[in-house]
Design an enzyme around this catalytic site. Sequence first.
Site, short mmCIF file in Angstrom:
data_model
loop_
_atom_site.label_atom_id
_atom_site.label_comp_id
_atom_site.label_asym_id
_atom_site.label_seq_id
_atom_site.Cartn_x
_atom_site.Cartn_y
_atom_site.Cartn_z
N SER A 1 0.81 -1.22 0.00
CA SER A 1 0.00 0.00 0.00
C SER A 1 0.84 1.27 0.00
O SER A 1 0.47 2.27 -0.63
CB SER A 1 -0.95 0.01 1.20
OG SER A 1 -0.23 0.02 2.43
N ASP A 2 1.98 1.26 0.67
CA ASP A 2 2.85 2.44 0.74
C ASP A 2 3.22 2.95 -0.65
O ASP A 2 3.41 4.15 -0.87
CB ASP A 2 4.15 2.16 1.48
CG ASP A 2 4.03 1.23 2.67
OD1 ASP A 2 3.03 0.50 2.77
OD2 ASP A 2 4.95 1.22 3.49
N ALA A 3 3.33 2.00 -1.57
CA ALA A 3 3.77 2.34 -2.93
C ALA A 3 2.84 3.36 -3.58
O ALA A 3 3.27 4.13 -4.46
CB ALA A 3 3.84 1.09 -3.79
N PHE B 1 1.67 6.01 -2.43
CA PHE B 1 2.12 7.37 -2.15
C PHE B 1 3.42 7.68 -2.87
O PHE B 1 3.65 8.81 -3.31
CB PHE B 1 2.32 7.56 -0.64
CG PHE B 1 2.87 8.91 -0.25
CD1 PHE B 1 2.02 9.97 0.03
CD2 PHE B 1 4.24 9.13 -0.15
CE1 PHE B 1 2.51 11.22 0.38
CE2 PHE B 1 4.76 10.37 0.20
CZ PHE B 1 3.89 11.42 0.47
#
Length: 387
Positions: A167-169, A171
């Site tokens: 999920s961080d990707a 951003f």
Amino acid sequence: MIKSKFTLLSLILISLFYNCAANKIPHTPLAKDIKAIAEKVANWQIETFEDMGKYRALPPLEKRKKWHHRNRYHDLDWTTATLYTGMYEFSKISDDKKYTKWLLDIGNRNDWKLFKRVYHADDHAVGQFYLNLYKDSKNETMIHPTQNRFDSIINSEKGQKFLWHWSDALFMSPPVWARLANITKNSKYLEFMDRQYHKTYNKLWDKEAQLFFRDKSYFDKTEKNGKHIFWSRGNGWVFGGLALIIPELPQNWEGKSFYIHLFKNIANTLKHIQREDGTWSGGLLGDEKDYPNIETSGTSFFIYGIAWGISNGILDKTSYEPVLFKAWERLSKCVNKEGMLGYVQPVGAAPGDSYKDYTEVYGSGAFLAASSEMYKYLIKYYPNKNK
């Protein structure tokens, strides 16, 4: 009988008092106060940037051993890239040019290059502030390395595979692709971003909870209360990323509604799971007793997104302003007198511990983005109080 009625009335009044106290409406902050605390954080972070290691050595040794530590992260790392994103946002509301100069110095000493891993989303994140500075100056040197890297990805076989599998990707990389598409007016960058984003959405979005799993390893993991684990900062990355992506999308592009709808869905979930103290737990659906300390990096991203969403007519002001002000009221108390933001969860990929005297550069970046958007919000909606 009179005594009985008096006692009953007293109990009702006491009950009303405590209910009002527990659900009090947060006061409207002042723009000048927000700007002042953001300036303190920005200044502290610049002054300590070369020696951040000592601010990661405060919790108990047995916990420290589990953490990923370096004295200072590389200039082009995702951690510092997040700081630059927030610093750029703050530079736009500050009258002091030193923040822009600091960012220019970072870019110049690294020749405006992305970090070393060609396909890895984390190593694209510095492109956010490169492209922002390019829009301000139109200096072609700032944009060429990013554009060349992205062209090589599009033209490669690996570039067609599933790249953003955490999920961080969402951003780190998509805002850069969207911004490059906007700057160059070349739709190939937008089309690539959209394809990859939907792959991640299809894999990690939970339709029931209306939140993102951090990655596929969390599909079967649960909190102590039996609910799924949804990492606060992981969803913060996504929510903050959407606030960066949506402004770059063409007004009449048919794919834009997907991103706006997704943003509104996450915001609605956040509204209903906000803690009594105004923040959000490290594990968003976990019980507060299982997350006794607040966590400021996720909360900062949520404040940033909500303030941006209201200001841009995506979120309803009446519904979300109380959520926003309540969150800011608590977050602002997490900055110490020197300007260090505390309670930032260390580098990780799941909910974890946070401490009053522990910080990270990405936490400061998220805070600066949040405070900058809050400042603009107050100037827009409360001009008479903020002249």
